[in-house]
Design a protein around this motif. Sequence first.
Motif: not given
Length: 330
Positions: A63-81
């Motif tokens: 949902a987050v990735k799709t929303m970012a794509s539809a908003m033409d915005s810079k998206f980054s994903r941080i996998q917390f470990t």
Amino acid sequence: MSTNLTEINDMVKSASEWTSLLRHEMSKVLVGQKYLVDGLLTGILANGHVLLEGVPGLAKTLAVKTMASAMDSKFSRIQFTPDLLPADIVGTLIYNQQKGEFLTQKGPVFANIVLADEINRAPAKVQSALLEAMQERQVTIGSETFALPEPFLVLATQNPIDQEGTYTLPEAQVDRFMLKLKVGYPDKKEERLILDLMAKTKVSEAVNVVVTPEKIMRSREAVDQIYLDDKIKDYIVDIVFATREPEKYGLPELKNMIEFGASPRATIAMTLAAKAHAFLESRGYVIPQDIKDIAFDVLRHRIIVSYEAEAENISSEDVIEKVLNKIAVP
């Protein structure tokens, strides 16, 4: 209704047209989850970070990735470990031997939408690296301070069932999330649609861009202009104060059930979220139902129940429900 209020209503209807287009684009890859989508939109419009809690496989990340794509915005994903370092999030200084100077290497937090995946899997010092970014919308690397891009939103996910190897979020950080959404399972009809859409070896996640960051910033200006009556303001304050001083609001049974009530940040968050909720309904004014609709998302992570309440299986949501039932609706 005054002419001024009519103008605000018309302005909001015009400014909110993109929200239905965004919902439509997201429905191409996301089945159901209206509550999740509306919660994310509320956070974006109210300039507030969102914490998503739910079991694995409920399409939180999608949902987050799709929303970012539809908003033409810079998206980054941080996998917390557990081995993540603060520098892995905000960035660090790297020494350049040729130039004999330190260069700033910016981290993934420099984006419009930052997905902090499984945020409770990293220790407190790493989670705290996000505090300055979330509150001040800036990051300090070395002796320099850098402004983050606008709009800037942290959308974090956490898993409530697999607690092995997890760390409790610091209270200061939890309070910085405007909303905490509890994402549930889809119903039987939606699950059948998910089967038809997703039971393939290759699933298309392509969506069209329907809104730009600039339009979102203009929409936030429209949200600020949404009318909030004095009686609604008093209603919000009464709800928050009832979590701190329940006996004064005819709820003496809650006095020993609440360790800490909602902070003043909750009052601000409830106001902004209610305005954003009205905006999503294409309405230029806030009604009491807006407050009720967003109250649980704003308050569930801000009310700390006592050990006595936990022993009796009373959650923060039970407290919120009692408060909403007791406070007179204007």
